[in-house]
Design an enzyme around this catalytic site. Structure first.
Site, PDB file in Angstrom:
ATOM      1  N   THR A 198      -0.009   5.248  51.881  1.00 41.76           N
ATOM      2  CA  THR A 198       0.203   3.661  51.571  1.00 41.76           C
ATOM      3  C   THR A 198       1.466   3.419  52.276  1.00 41.76           C
ATOM      4  O   THR A 198       2.658   3.963  52.579  1.00 41.76           O
ATOM      5  CB  THR A 198       0.614   3.530  50.241  1.00 41.76           C
ATOM      6  OG1 THR A 198      -0.870   3.959  49.342  1.00 41.76           O
ATOM      7  CG2 THR A 198       1.212   2.165  48.874  1.00 41.76           C
ATOM      8  N   ARG A 226     -11.447   2.153  40.761  1.00 41.74           N
ATOM      9  CA  ARG A 226      -9.943   2.467  40.098  1.00 41.74           C
ATOM     10  C   ARG A 226      -9.251   2.160  41.044  1.00 41.74           C
ATOM     11  O   ARG A 226      -9.416   1.672  42.701  1.00 41.74           O
ATOM     12  CB  ARG A 226     -10.055   4.297  40.951  1.00 41.74           C
ATOM     13  CG  ARG A 226      -8.865   5.099  40.834  1.00 41.74           C
ATOM     14  CD  ARG A 226      -7.900   5.156  42.080  1.00 41.74           C
ATOM     15  NE  ARG A 226      -6.464   5.653  41.948  1.00 41.74           N
ATOM     16  CZ  ARG A 226      -5.553   5.444  42.675  1.00 41.74           C
ATOM     17  NH1 ARG A 226      -5.886   5.167  43.930  1.00 41.74           N
ATOM     18  NH2 ARG A 226      -4.956   6.292  42.747  1.00 41.74           N
ATOM     19  N   VAL A 227      -8.113   1.790  40.740  1.00 39.03           N
ATOM     20  CA  VAL A 227      -7.204   0.891  40.710  1.00 39.03           C
ATOM     21  C   VAL A 227      -5.676   2.088  40.579  1.00 39.03           C
ATOM     22  O   VAL A 227      -5.723   2.241  39.792  1.00 39.03           O
ATOM     23  CB  VAL A 227      -7.076  -0.703  40.259  1.00 39.03           C
ATOM     24  CG1 VAL A 227      -5.455  -1.347  40.953  1.00 39.03           C
ATOM     25  CG2 VAL A 227      -8.148  -1.214  41.023  1.00 39.03           C
ATOM     26  N   GLY A 228      -4.651   2.249  42.075  1.00 36.40           N
ATOM     27  CA  GLY A 228      -3.980   2.861  41.499  1.00 36.40           C
ATOM     28  C   GLY A 228      -2.249   2.084  40.945  1.00 36.40           C
ATOM     29  O   GLY A 228      -2.377   0.676  40.666  1.00 36.40           O
ATOM     30  N   ASP A 229      -1.416   2.630  41.222  1.00 38.32           N
ATOM     31  CA  ASP A 229       0.013   1.709  41.734  1.00 38.32           C
ATOM     32  C   ASP A 229       0.308   1.166  42.220  1.00 38.32           C
ATOM     33  O   ASP A 229       0.554  -0.083  41.914  1.00 38.32           O
ATOM     34  CB  ASP A 229       1.447   2.977  41.333  1.00 38.32           C
ATOM     35  CG  ASP A 229       0.904   3.184  42.727  1.00 38.32           C
ATOM     36  OD1 ASP A 229       0.059   3.992  43.426  1.00 38.32           O
ATOM     37  OD2 ASP A 229       2.208   3.503  43.458  1.00 38.32           O
ATOM     38  N   THR A 249       4.820   5.694  46.825  1.00 34.50           N
ATOM     39  CA  THR A 249       3.783   5.852  47.026  1.00 34.50           C
ATOM     40  C   THR A 249       3.197   7.792  46.867  1.00 34.50           C
ATOM     41  O   THR A 249       3.878   8.249  46.248  1.00 34.50           O
ATOM     42  CB  THR A 249       3.906   6.385  48.969  1.00 34.50           C
ATOM     43  OG1 THR A 249       2.517   6.833  49.370  1.00 34.50           O
ATOM     44  CG2 THR A 249       5.050   7.232  49.126  1.00 34.50           C
ATOM     45  N   GLY A 250       2.298   7.433  47.098  1.00 34.34           N
ATOM     46  CA  GLY A 250       1.766   8.628  46.248  1.00 34.34           C
ATOM     47  C   GLY A 250       0.782   9.033  45.107  1.00 34.34           C
ATOM     48  O   GLY A 250       0.237   7.500  45.192  1.00 34.34           O
ATOM     49  N   GLY A 252      -1.426   7.697  42.318  1.00 25.72           N
ATOM     50  CA  GLY A 252      -1.068   6.326  42.626  1.00 25.72           C
ATOM     51  C   GLY A 252      -0.958   6.482  40.401  1.00 25.72           C
ATOM     52  O   GLY A 252       0.123   5.977  39.175  1.00 25.72           O
TER      53      GLY A 252
HETATM   54  N1  ASP Z   1      -0.266   5.557  45.725  1.00 26.41           N
HETATM   55  C1  ASP Z   1      -1.538   4.812  46.110  1.00 26.41           C
HETATM   56  C2  ASP Z   1      -2.908   5.120  45.154  1.00 26.41           C
HETATM   57  O1  ASP Z   1      -3.278   5.703  44.044  1.00 26.41           O
HETATM   58  C3  ASP Z   1      -2.359   6.053  47.233  1.00 26.41           C
HETATM   59  C4  ASP Z   1      -1.434   6.705  48.257  1.00 26.41           C
HETATM   60  O2  ASP Z   1       0.025   6.016  48.155  1.00 26.41           O
HETATM   61  O3  ASP Z   1      -1.409   7.474  48.839  1.00 26.41           O
HETATM   62  O4  ASP Z   1      -3.532   4.138  44.965  1.00 26.41           O
END
Ligand code: ASP
Length: 340
Positions: A198, A226-229, A249-250, A252
Site C-alpha cells: 500500500t 472486505r475493506v481495510g484501513d 500500511t500493513g 488494516g
Molecule cells: N493496509 C492495507 C489493507 O489492510 C494493506 C496493506 O497495507 O498491505 O487493506
C-alpha cells in the site's frame, strides 16, 4: 504585527503556546517542502512527481494525489491499482482516500475497474456532499465523471499468484518477515518477489500546509467486500494542519482497531516526535489486539508541521522514502518493536 502574526512569521505555531509540558517551540528552521511515502521501492518513483509539484510551489494536496498515481498505474505492483492481487473471487477491488489542510476529505472503497481511485476520492471530496462512496455507487460516480471502465483481466503476476493461491484457497494474512517488504504478498512461494505495498504519502508544501493520500488494492485474497484501513480517514490516513500527518500500511484490521493514523497525530499533538508518536501507536496495537502480532505487520509514517518525520513498525523490514532539500529520495529503515 500582532502576537499571532509575529509567531507565524517566526515559523512558530500559536499552538506551541498551548503546551505547558512538552513544547513544539523550536529554533530549528521549518523543513519544507517535503514528501514521504511508505515502502522505499515505490517511494523512489512515486515521490518524484509529488516533489516536482512541491518544488514549483504547488500544493501538498496536488503533490500527494499525483505521487500515489505512479503506484496505481504500475501493473507490476502487487498491492496498489488494477495490477494488484485480487480478492478470493478473483476481482481486484480498490480503496483510496485523501485529506487536505482544511479538513477536507474524500474516499472510495471496493471500487472496481477504475484505474485511479485516488482521483475519484478527490472528486468525492470536491464535488459531492459526502466523504465516502463504495462499490457500485463509487464506480457509477466515476463513470459519470468521464472515467472509463477497465477490463477485469488480472495482471500477469496477479494471475500467477492467484492461481497459486487457489490451490489451497486459504486466507492467511501473515507476513514472512525475512522475505517480504509487505504484509499483503506473502501467500505464494515466490512471495519474496513482491516488495511493494500500500502506498501512503504525506507532504508539507512551501505554504506550510500538510496533505496526505493513501491507495491500495488491499490484502490479497481477502473476502469479497472486505475493506481495510487505507480508505478510512483516521485509520489509514489523517492530517491535522496544526499538528501533523500520518499514514499506515500493513494489516488494516489492526490499524482500524486503534484508529491508527488519528492516534499518531494525536500523540504528536501531545508533543511527541513523529517517531515516538508512531511507536506509541504500534505499541497500542501490540498491547491491545486480540490477535497474535507475531505474524502481523503494521507500519506508520508521520510528519509534523516543522517537517520532522519518523516511522515505526511492529516488525523489521519496513522502509520508506523521504524527498526534500535537493530532491533526492532518501531510504529510511523504520525502527520496529518486535523481533519475531
Ligand atoms: N493496509 C492495507 C489493507 O489492510 C494493506 C496493506 O497495507 O498491505 O487493506
Amino acid at each position: 504585527m500582532n502576537r499571532r502574526q509575529l509567531l507565524t512569521a517566526l515559523g512558530i505555531s500559536s499552538l506551541a503556546l498551548s503546551f505547558k509540558g512538552r513544547s513544539y517551540i523550536s529554533n530549528k528552521p521549518i523543513k519544507k517542502p517535503i514528501v514521504l511515502s511508505t515502502w522505499y521501492n515505490q517511494s523512489v518513483t512515486a515521490n518524484s512527481p509529488a516533489w516536482k509539484i512541491l518544488y514549483r510551489n504547488g500544493t501538498a494536496l496536488d503533490a500527494v494525489e499525483a505521487g500515489v498515481q505512479v503506484s496505481e498505474n504500475d501493473l507490476e505492483n502487487c498491492c496498489v491499482g488494477l495490477g494488484g492481487n485480487p480478492d478470493r473471487d478473483g476481482i481486484v477491488t480498490l480503496d483510496a482516500c485523501l485529506m487536505d489542510h482544511q479538513f477536507q476529505i474524500g474516499s472510495v472503497a471496493a471500487l472496481e475497474q477504475i484505474k485511479n481511485p485516488i482521483q475519484i476520492a478527490r472528486l468525492v471530496m470536491e464535488k459531492t456532499p459526502h466523504v465516502m462512496l463504495v462499490g457500485q455507487g463509487a464506480q457509477q460516480f466515476a463513470l459519470q465523471n468521464g472515467f472509463k471502465l477497465e477490463g477485469l483481466q488480472l495482471s500477469d503476476h496477479a494471475q500467477k499468484t492467484y492461481q497459486e493461491w487457489l490451490k489451497k484457497s486459504e486466507y492467511h494474512p501473515i507476513i514472512n518477515i525475512e522475505k517480504t517488504h509487505g504484509p499483503s504478498a506473502p501467500l505464494s512461494p515466490e512471495s519474496n518477489e513482491y516488495n511493494h505495498d500500500t502506498i501512503g504519502m504525506i507532504a508539507l508544501d512551501i505554504h506550510g500546509n500538510l496533505s496526505g493520500a493513501c491507495t491500495t488494492s488491499g490484502m490479497g485474497f481477502k473476502m469479497r467486500g472486505r475493506v481495510g484501513d487505507s480508505p478510512i480517514i483516521g485509520a489509514g490516513l489523517y492530517v491535522d494542519n496544526e499538528v501533523g500527518a500520518a499514514t499506515a500500511t500493513g494489516q488494516g484490521e489492526e490499524v482500524i482497531r486503534i484508529c491508527g493514523s488519528f492516534l499518531v497525530v494525536e500523540f504528536m499533538r501531545q508533543g511527541y516526535s513523529p517517531e515516538q508518536a508512531c511507536k506509541k501507536a504500534v505499541e497500542r496495537i501490540r498491547n491491545k489486539t486480540p490477535r497474535n502480532t507475531k505474524d502481523l505487520q503494521v507500519g506508520f509514517i508521520a510528519l509534523n508541521k516543522k517537517g520532522e518525520y519518523g516511522a515505526y513498525a511492529l516488525h523489521k523490514n519496513f522502509d520508506f522514502g523521504v524527498t526534500s532539500g535537493n530532491g533526492e529520495t532518501l531510504k529510511v529503515d523504520s525502527p520496529f518493536i518486535l523481533t519475531s
